[in-house]
Design a protein around this motif. Structure first.
Motif, mmCIF file in Angstrom:
data_model
loop_
_atom_site.group_PDB
_atom_site.id
_atom_site.type_symbol
_atom_site.label_atom_id
_atom_site.label_comp_id
_atom_site.label_asym_id
_atom_site.label_seq_id
_atom_site.Cartn_x
_atom_site.Cartn_y
_atom_site.Cartn_z
ATOM 1 N N VAL A 109 12.386 1.304 -8.033
ATOM 2 C CA VAL A 109 11.271 0.626 -8.912
ATOM 3 C C VAL A 109 10.995 -0.660 -8.633
ATOM 4 C CG1 VAL A 109 10.344 0.141 -11.049
ATOM 5 C CG2 VAL A 109 11.771 2.345 -10.844
ATOM 6 N N ILE A 110 9.599 -1.131 -7.905
ATOM 7 C CA ILE A 110 9.515 -2.275 -7.260
ATOM 8 C C ILE A 110 8.126 -2.934 -8.079
ATOM 9 C CG2 ILE A 110 9.009 -3.812 -5.554
ATOM 10 C CD1 ILE A 110 10.866 -1.868 -3.866
ATOM 11 N N GLN A 111 8.031 -4.018 -8.935
ATOM 12 C CA GLN A 111 7.056 -4.645 -9.402
ATOM 13 C C GLN A 111 6.514 -5.648 -8.159
ATOM 14 O OE1 GLN A 111 7.299 -7.214 -12.610
ATOM 15 N NE2 GLN A 111 5.270 -7.077 -13.331
ATOM 16 N N GLY A 112 5.149 -5.459 -7.787
ATOM 17 C CA GLY A 112 4.702 -6.401 -6.914
ATOM 18 C C GLY A 112 2.959 -6.240 -6.833
ATOM 19 N N ASP A 113 2.421 -6.835 -5.985
ATOM 20 C CA ASP A 113 1.296 -7.277 -5.822
ATOM 21 C C ASP A 113 0.861 -6.773 -4.400
ATOM 22 O OD1 ASP A 113 -1.567 -7.990 -5.249
ATOM 23 O OD2 ASP A 113 -1.193 -10.060 -5.872
ATOM 24 N N MET A 114 -0.119 -5.663 -4.366
ATOM 25 C CA MET A 114 -0.304 -4.925 -3.059
ATOM 26 C C MET A 114 -1.315 -5.636 -2.158
ATOM 27 S SD MET A 114 -2.643 -1.458 -3.928
ATOM 28 C CE MET A 114 -3.955 -1.518 -5.043
ATOM 29 N N THR A 115 -1.770 -7.019 -2.722
ATOM 30 C CA THR A 115 -2.878 -7.589 -1.821
ATOM 31 C C THR A 115 -1.995 -8.596 -1.089
ATOM 32 O OG1 THR A 115 -2.807 -9.597 -3.655
ATOM 33 C CG2 THR A 115 -4.460 -7.782 -3.836
ATOM 34 N N LYS A 116 -0.680 -8.730 -1.165
ATOM 35 C CA LYS A 116 0.130 -9.473 -0.294
ATOM 36 C C LYS A 116 1.013 -8.455 0.499
ATOM 37 C CE LYS A 116 0.948 -13.258 -3.946
ATOM 38 N NZ LYS A 116 -0.240 -12.796 -4.724
ATOM 39 N N PRO A 117 1.810 -8.932 1.634
ATOM 40 C CA PRO A 117 2.566 -8.074 2.431
ATOM 41 C C PRO A 117 3.632 -7.415 1.606
ATOM 42 C CG PRO A 117 2.249 -10.101 3.318
ATOM 43 C CD PRO A 117 1.629 -10.442 2.074
ATOM 44 N N LEU A 118 3.713 -6.051 1.941
ATOM 45 C CA LEU A 118 4.656 -5.189 1.036
ATOM 46 C C LEU A 118 6.125 -5.520 1.559
ATOM 47 C CD1 LEU A 118 2.475 -2.046 1.221
ATOM 48 C CD2 LEU A 118 2.510 -3.455 -0.582
ATOM 49 N N PRO A 119 6.968 -5.377 0.585
ATOM 50 C CA PRO A 119 8.287 -5.824 0.826
ATOM 51 C C PRO A 119 9.209 -4.910 1.359
ATOM 52 C CG PRO A 119 7.936 -5.141 -1.285
ATOM 53 C CD PRO A 119 6.646 -5.079 -0.958
ATOM 54 N N PHE A 120 8.726 -4.293 2.575
ATOM 55 C CA PHE A 120 9.473 -3.041 3.234
ATOM 56 C C PHE A 120 9.477 -3.345 4.708
ATOM 57 C CE2 PHE A 120 6.881 -1.125 -0.639
ATOM 58 C CZ PHE A 120 8.179 -0.814 -1.322
ATOM 59 N N PRO A 121 10.515 -2.969 5.403
ATOM 60 C CA PRO A 121 10.621 -3.209 6.726
ATOM 61 C C PRO A 121 9.526 -2.169 7.389
ATOM 62 C CG PRO A 121 12.719 -2.732 5.972
ATOM 63 C CD PRO A 121 11.715 -2.507 4.770
ATOM 64 N N ASP A 122 9.277 -2.466 8.640
ATOM 65 C CA ASP A 122 8.420 -1.426 9.502
ATOM 66 C C ASP A 122 9.138 -0.179 9.689
ATOM 67 O OD1 ASP A 122 7.109 -3.747 10.087
ATOM 68 O OD2 ASP A 122 7.498 -3.987 12.409
ATOM 69 N N ASP A 123 8.235 0.904 9.651
ATOM 70 C CA ASP A 123 8.929 2.215 9.744
ATOM 71 C C ASP A 123 9.912 2.681 8.658
ATOM 72 O OD1 ASP A 123 7.378 2.354 12.506
ATOM 73 O OD2 ASP A 123 8.903 1.103 13.126
ATOM 74 N N SER A 124 9.377 2.584 7.483
ATOM 75 C CA SER A 124 10.159 2.867 6.276
ATOM 76 C C SER A 124 10.079 4.385 5.745
ATOM 77 C CB SER A 124 10.096 1.623 5.118
ATOM 78 O OG SER A 124 10.586 0.538 5.602
ATOM 79 N N PHE A 125 8.760 4.836 5.852
ATOM 80 C CA PHE A 125 8.636 5.822 4.865
ATOM 81 C C PHE A 125 7.822 6.888 5.624
ATOM 82 C CE2 PHE A 125 8.229 2.160 1.983
ATOM 83 C CZ PHE A 125 9.126 2.530 0.857
ATOM 84 N N ASP A 126 8.165 8.048 5.144
ATOM 85 C CA ASP A 126 7.667 9.614 5.947
ATOM 86 C C ASP A 126 6.242 9.805 5.379
ATOM 87 O OD1 ASP A 126 10.117 10.573 7.513
ATOM 88 O OD2 ASP A 126 10.737 10.315 5.369
ATOM 89 N N LEU A 127 5.946 9.254 3.889
ATOM 90 C CA LEU A 127 4.820 9.617 3.446
ATOM 91 C C LEU A 127 4.615 8.396 2.105
ATOM 92 C CD1 LEU A 127 3.758 12.992 1.941
ATOM 93 C CD2 LEU A 127 3.501 11.209 0.659
ATOM 94 N N ILE A 128 3.254 8.054 2.256
ATOM 95 C CA ILE A 128 2.690 7.090 1.169
ATOM 96 C C ILE A 128 1.446 7.944 0.405
ATOM 97 C CG2 ILE A 128 1.375 4.966 0.585
ATOM 98 C CD1 ILE A 128 2.613 3.831 3.254
ATOM 99 N N PHE A 129 1.833 7.696 -0.837
ATOM 100 C CA PHE A 129 1.057 8.312 -1.928
ATOM 101 C C PHE A 129 0.308 7.296 -2.692
ATOM 102 C CE2 PHE A 129 -0.368 10.489 -5.926
ATOM 103 C CZ PHE A 129 -1.003 11.830 -5.424
ATOM 104 N N HIS A 130 -1.176 6.995 -2.747
ATOM 105 C CA HIS A 130 -1.937 5.997 -3.014
ATOM 106 C C HIS A 130 -3.215 6.565 -3.702
ATOM 107 C CE1 HIS A 130 -3.324 1.965 -3.105
ATOM 108 N NE2 HIS A 130 -4.307 2.220 -2.309
#
Length: 252
Positions: A109-130
């Motif tokens: 669980v991560i609190q953050g603002d998606m208008t800023k760069p996301l706090p994840f490395p490149d190539d981190s996820f198989d799927l994004i649900f938005h």
């Protein structure tokens, strides 16, 4: 003007306290009944996301982007996904923690603002649900670029968004066109902005299909499928005349 993202985070906390339908976590019974053949999640208000858009989620690394509230992530966890949820509302993230503790699964669980760069490395996820949420940010193209960056090769982005019609009309009978598009409250008189913030309306923006669909393509994603949707009964009158939402499936 004040930080509109801070206002939106506080607004969602208030909506959660007041029992907004998009803040109500799934029940224990709904969680228990979830199987690979029996589950429903929404990117837009009414139409469930086709199961074919997901494939087998077992072992997949999945990001719920602006997707807090304990509605979708528990389903994905039950289906075997390794889930991370990113949201700026404390109340929505607390709901995620509550359901995970109740059902006994792990979630990041991560609190953050998606208008800023996301706090994840490149190539981190198989799927994004938005699900529908980029109406709360002024610029959507940077979000699509970040999604492309953090997806693995062949990773999938499932996104829901509005088409702008909700912002064009005043919800009267009969409907009245009152706002030119794009609708941007940051360019409105300060009095109107303060009214929106004070009434917990949330600071919302309209976005064109050039930004929504074209922005995904510009980011390097390939569009695979889409469908349109409307508000649930009791929503804005415009829903009786035209769809207001779209869901897309895209691949890196």
């Amino acid at each position: 003007m004040p930080d509109y993202q801070k206002i939106n985070a506080e607004t969602w906390d208030v909506w959660a306290k007041n029992g907004c339908e998009w803040t109500l976590p799934i029940t224990h019974e709904e969680y228990q009944q979830t199987t690979a053949d029996n589950y429903i999640v929404y990117l837009t208000p009414c139409i469930p996301v086709p199961h074919s858009w997901f494939g087998n989620l077992s072992g997949k690394k999945l990001l719920g982007l602006a997707s807090g509230g304990g509605q979708q992530m528990p389903v994905f966890a039950k289906l075997g996904a390794e889930c991370t949820v990113f949201d700026q509302s404390i109340a929505q993230l607390d709901a995620e923690r509550m359901v995970a503790a109740r059902e006994g699964y792990d979630i990041t669980v991560i609190q953050g603002d998606m208008t800023k760069p996301l706090p994840f490395p490149d190539d981190s996820f198989d799927l994004i649900f938005h699900p529908v949420s980029n109406c709360y940010v002024e610029e959507v193209r940077p979000i699509w670029r970040e999604c492309h960056r953090i997806l693995k090769k062949d990773g999938l982005l499932l996104a829901g968004f509005d088409n702008g019609l909700n912002f064009l009309f005043e919800d009267d009978d009969p409907l009245r066109v009152v706002n030119p598009l794009p609708f941007n409250p940051l360019k409105m008189p300060k009095e109107r902005f303060d009214q929106m913030a004070g009434n917990y309306e949330a600071i919302q923006f309209s976005h064109s299909m050039e930004e929504q669909l074209g922005g995904q393509l510009e980011a390097g994603l390939t569009l695979l499928a889409l469908y349109e949707d409307r508000d649930r009964p009791g929503g804005p009158a415009i829903s009786g005349y035209a769809p207001q939402y779209m869901a897309t499936l895209a691949k890196k």
